[in-house]
Design a protein around this motif. Structure first.
Motif, PDB file in Angstrom:
ATOM      1  N   SER A  35      49.486  44.919  47.270  1.00  0.00           N
ATOM      2  CA  SER A  35      48.145  44.054  47.643  1.00  0.00           C
ATOM      3  C   SER A  35      47.212  44.885  47.873  1.00  0.00           C
ATOM      4  N   VAL A  36      46.101  44.703  47.242  1.00  0.00           N
ATOM      5  CA  VAL A  36      44.947  45.670  47.172  1.00  0.00           C
ATOM      6  C   VAL A  36      44.030  45.041  48.655  1.00  0.00           C
ATOM      7  N   LEU A  37      44.529  44.065  49.091  1.00  0.00           N
ATOM      8  CA  LEU A  37      43.784  43.455  50.622  1.00  0.00           C
ATOM      9  C   LEU A  37      44.024  44.606  51.678  1.00  0.00           C
ATOM     10  N   LYS A  38      45.175  45.152  51.529  1.00  0.00           N
ATOM     11  CA  LYS A  38      45.547  46.156  52.741  1.00  0.00           C
ATOM     12  C   LYS A  38      44.549  47.496  52.502  1.00  0.00           C
ATOM     13  N   ASP A  39      43.891  47.538  51.295  1.00  0.00           N
ATOM     14  CA  ASP A  39      43.235  48.856  51.412  1.00  0.00           C
ATOM     15  C   ASP A  39      41.724  48.939  51.874  1.00  0.00           C
ATOM     16  N   LYS A  40      41.329  48.075  52.876  1.00  0.00           N
ATOM     17  CA  LYS A  40      39.933  47.899  53.200  1.00  0.00           C
ATOM     18  C   LYS A  40      39.852  49.110  54.339  1.00  0.00           C
ATOM     19  N   ASP A 148      24.722  24.776  57.041  1.00  0.00           N
ATOM     20  CA  ASP A 148      25.143  23.490  56.652  1.00  0.00           C
ATOM     21  C   ASP A 148      26.569  22.839  57.029  1.00  0.00           C
ATOM     22  N   GLY A 149      27.205  23.918  57.606  1.00  0.00           N
ATOM     23  CA  GLY A 149      28.747  23.638  58.089  1.00  0.00           C
ATOM     24  C   GLY A 149      29.687  23.898  57.049  1.00  0.00           C
ATOM     25  N   HIS A 150      29.405  24.296  55.788  1.00  0.00           N
ATOM     26  CA  HIS A 150      30.207  24.571  54.674  1.00  0.00           C
ATOM     27  C   HIS A 150      29.718  25.905  54.017  1.00  0.00           C
ATOM     28  N   VAL A 151      30.818  26.755  53.492  1.00  0.00           N
ATOM     29  CA  VAL A 151      30.637  28.119  53.097  1.00  0.00           C
ATOM     30  C   VAL A 151      31.168  27.800  51.576  1.00  0.00           C
ATOM     31  N   SER A 152      29.915  28.125  50.590  1.00  0.00           N
ATOM     32  CA  SER A 152      30.526  28.274  49.202  1.00  0.00           C
ATOM     33  C   SER A 152      31.270  29.515  48.974  1.00  0.00           C
ATOM     34  N   TRP A 153      32.053  29.519  47.736  1.00  0.00           N
ATOM     35  CA  TRP A 153      32.530  30.576  47.175  1.00  0.00           C
ATOM     36  C   TRP A 153      31.498  31.872  47.056  1.00  0.00           C
ATOM     37  N   GLU A 189      38.961  43.263  41.891  1.00  0.00           N
ATOM     38  CA  GLU A 189      40.609  42.784  41.926  1.00  0.00           C
ATOM     39  C   GLU A 189      40.691  42.196  43.420  1.00  0.00           C
ATOM     40  N   VAL A 190      39.876  43.024  44.563  1.00  0.00           N
ATOM     41  CA  VAL A 190      39.891  42.285  45.744  1.00  0.00           C
ATOM     42  C   VAL A 190      39.183  40.879  45.697  1.00  0.00           C
ATOM     43  N   LEU A 191      38.177  40.696  45.129  1.00  0.00           N
ATOM     44  CA  LEU A 191      37.713  39.357  44.840  1.00  0.00           C
ATOM     45  C   LEU A 191      38.431  38.241  44.257  1.00  0.00           C
ATOM     46  N   ASP A 192      39.253  39.060  43.202  1.00  0.00           N
ATOM     47  CA  ASP A 192      39.917  37.996  42.589  1.00  0.00           C
ATOM     48  C   ASP A 192      41.195  37.541  43.404  1.00  0.00           C
ATOM     49  N   ASN A 193      41.717  38.354  44.457  1.00  0.00           N
ATOM     50  CA  ASN A 193      42.816  37.988  45.241  1.00  0.00           C
ATOM     51  C   ASN A 193      42.407  37.013  46.171  1.00  0.00           C
ATOM     52  N   LYS A 195      39.571  35.188  45.957  1.00  0.00           N
ATOM     53  CA  LYS A 195      39.349  33.805  45.516  1.00  0.00           C
ATOM     54  C   LYS A 195      40.687  33.009  45.141  1.00  0.00           C
ATOM     55  N   ASP A 196      41.894  33.444  44.889  1.00  0.00           N
ATOM     56  CA  ASP A 196      43.196  32.735  44.876  1.00  0.00           C
ATOM     57  C   ASP A 196      43.252  32.276  46.398  1.00  0.00           C
ATOM     58  N   ARG A 197      43.086  33.124  47.484  1.00  0.00           N
ATOM     59  CA  ARG A 197      43.304  32.614  48.795  1.00  0.00           C
ATOM     60  C   ARG A 197      42.317  31.614  49.036  1.00  0.00           C
ATOM     61  N   TRP A 198      41.061  31.714  48.716  1.00  0.00           N
ATOM     62  CA  TRP A 198      40.275  30.701  48.871  1.00  0.00           C
ATOM     63  C   TRP A 198      40.282  29.519  48.353  1.00  0.00           C
ATOM     64  N   TYR A 199      41.062  29.217  47.181  1.00  0.00           N
ATOM     65  CA  TYR A 199      41.524  28.097  46.699  1.00  0.00           C
ATOM     66  C   TYR A 199      42.698  27.279  47.409  1.00  0.00           C
ATOM     67  N   GLN A 200      43.237  28.293  47.999  1.00  0.00           N
ATOM     68  CA  GLN A 200      44.664  27.692  48.576  1.00  0.00           C
ATOM     69  C   GLN A 200      44.064  27.277  50.057  1.00  0.00           C
ATOM     70  N   ALA A 201      42.882  27.721  50.326  1.00  0.00           N
ATOM     71  CA  ALA A 201      42.402  26.991  51.789  1.00  0.00           C
ATOM     72  C   ALA A 201      41.839  25.968  51.757  1.00  0.00           C
ATOM     73  N   ASP A 202      41.282  25.727  50.509  1.00  0.00           N
ATOM     74  CA  ASP A 202      40.428  24.536  50.020  1.00  0.00           C
ATOM     75  C   ASP A 202      41.005  23.323  50.238  1.00  0.00           C
ATOM     76  N   ASN A 203      40.950  22.507  51.023  1.00  0.00           N
ATOM     77  CA  ASN A 203      41.818  21.165  51.167  1.00  0.00           C
ATOM     78  C   ASN A 203      41.443  20.320  50.119  1.00  0.00           C
ATOM     79  N   PRO A 204      42.282  19.310  49.821  1.00  0.00           N
ATOM     80  CA  PRO A 204      41.622  18.208  48.816  1.00  0.00           C
ATOM     81  C   PRO A 204      40.704  17.237  49.586  1.00  0.00           C
TER      82      PRO A 204
END
Length: 356
Positions: A35-40, A148-153, A189-193, A195-204
């Motif tokens: 996981s590249v997220l841990k390398d910050k 505006d109460g919302h954050v875009s990707w 690579e970090v951004l790609d990971n 974005k995957d997490r962002w999609y998962q948090a984006d409720n229907p």
């Protein structure tokens, strides 16, 4: 922590270099993790604010699959944990510990039962949750420039890239014009990971816009059952070597090849493996079949699972229950203070009588 500081002061600067070597070996005595997220960088405040943190307070396992070494102290001390780390005076720490004992002992019978400890653990875990919610409000405002109460990707990744040292205006202009960002491979690579997490948090219905609640799930997946599943998938992905989406004991305790170079490092590895094995066999593998499924790992990682809290309470009591009555008396907690608080209290028996 405090005993180490006293140790260093007593022996002088010569041992600082030895401590540094020790810490380096401790870093390497961990499982391979892709996981590249841990390398910050740990010292980048802005980046830490907007990246999902590896360390989740009150959760037994970190985002990258490492066991949370401070878990017992986090769920026993809550917000008071930093006070025990910073205050090196045993007498003050004893008084604080005695005050906590009184709060946990709700029926005032001078001993703590598993049910009382369970209630306390749930309360402290919720306390960590509330802290995360408050911090999230600040972080959300930092990445929601138009309010505006919302954050875009795009808004988020501009702030993220700025925290990595890229020119914010330049990145915003390139993203606006759909131009190549010209960033290094690791950052991409970090951004790609992310974005995957962002999609998962984006409720229907999915719109790639996160409100404050969804952004909380993005930063702190332990607050969302759906995101908890996603975090489990990430951990399985990092530790699963044969691709069966399950974990064997050997996968859970695996170490990188070539990291053990001397006996001191081997001792660190042995302790690390011992902890991992114990957690796998006694806690995570619920049906004791030698395999941890995604469902078992999800239940283990759910911080608000009351059964887990009760099980944890029983384990914590067992550590210090010298008279084997399945309860904790004040003297037992004071004697095992290092386990509960990270602070070792000297002459606990004499001092507790002095307090009375």
């Amino acid at each position: 922590m405090m005993s180490r500081q006293v140790f260093l002061c007593g022996l002088g600067s010569l041992y600082l270099s030895l401590l540094f070597v020790f810490l380096l070996m401790d870093v390497y005595a961990r499982p391979a993790n892709n996981s590249v997220l841990k390398d910050k960088p740990a010292d980048s405040k802005d980046e830490n604010e907007i990246l999902p943190p590896d360390h989740l307070n009150g959760v037994k396992m970190e985002m990258d699959g490492h066991l949370n070494k401070e878990f017992h102290q986090e769920v026993f001390l809550g917000k008071e944990m930093e006070e025990f780390e910073e205050d090196s005076e045993p007498r003050k720490n004893r008084k604080k510990l005695m005050a906590i004992f009184s709060k946990v002992d709700i029926n005032n019978d001078k001993k703590i039962s598993a049910k009382e400890m369970q209630r306390w653990i749930m309360e402290k875990t919720d306390e960590h949750f509330q802290e995360a919610v408050e911090e999230n409000k600040m972080h959300f405002r930092a990445v929601d420039p138009d309010g505006d109460g919302h954050v875009s990707w795009d808004e988020y990744r501009i702030k993220f890239l700025a925290s990595k040292g890229f020119n914010e205006k330049e990145m915003a202009e390139r993203i606006k014009n759909n131009e190549e960002l010209k960033i290094d491979e690791e950052t991409q690579e970090v951004l790609d990971n992310l974005k995957d997490r962002w999609y998962q948090a984006d409720n229907p219905p999915p719109d790639l816009l996160l409100n404050e609640e969804e952004f909380l799930s993005f930063l702190h997946p332990e607050h969302s059952r759906g995101m908890l599943k996603f975090m489990v998938k990430e951990i399985i992905r990092d530790l699963d070597q044969d691709g069966d989406k399950k974990l064997t004991l050997s996968e859970f305790i695996s170490l990188p090849v070539g990291t053990v170079e001397n006996q001191q490092a081997q001792d660190i590895d042995d302790d690390w493996v011992k902890d991992r094995r114990k957690e796998f066999e006694e806690v995570i593998d619920a049906n004791h079949d030698g395999i941890v499924t995604m469902e078992e790992l999800e239940e283990y990682m759910d911080p608000m699972n009351e059964y887990n809290a009760l099980n944890e309470a029983k384990q914590m009591i067992a550590v210090a229950d010298e008279n084997q009555n399945h309860h904790l008396e004040l003297e037992e907690i004071l004697k095992y203070s290092e386990y509960f608080t990270g602070s070792k209290l000297m002459d606990y028996a004499r001092n507790v009588h002095e307090e009375f």
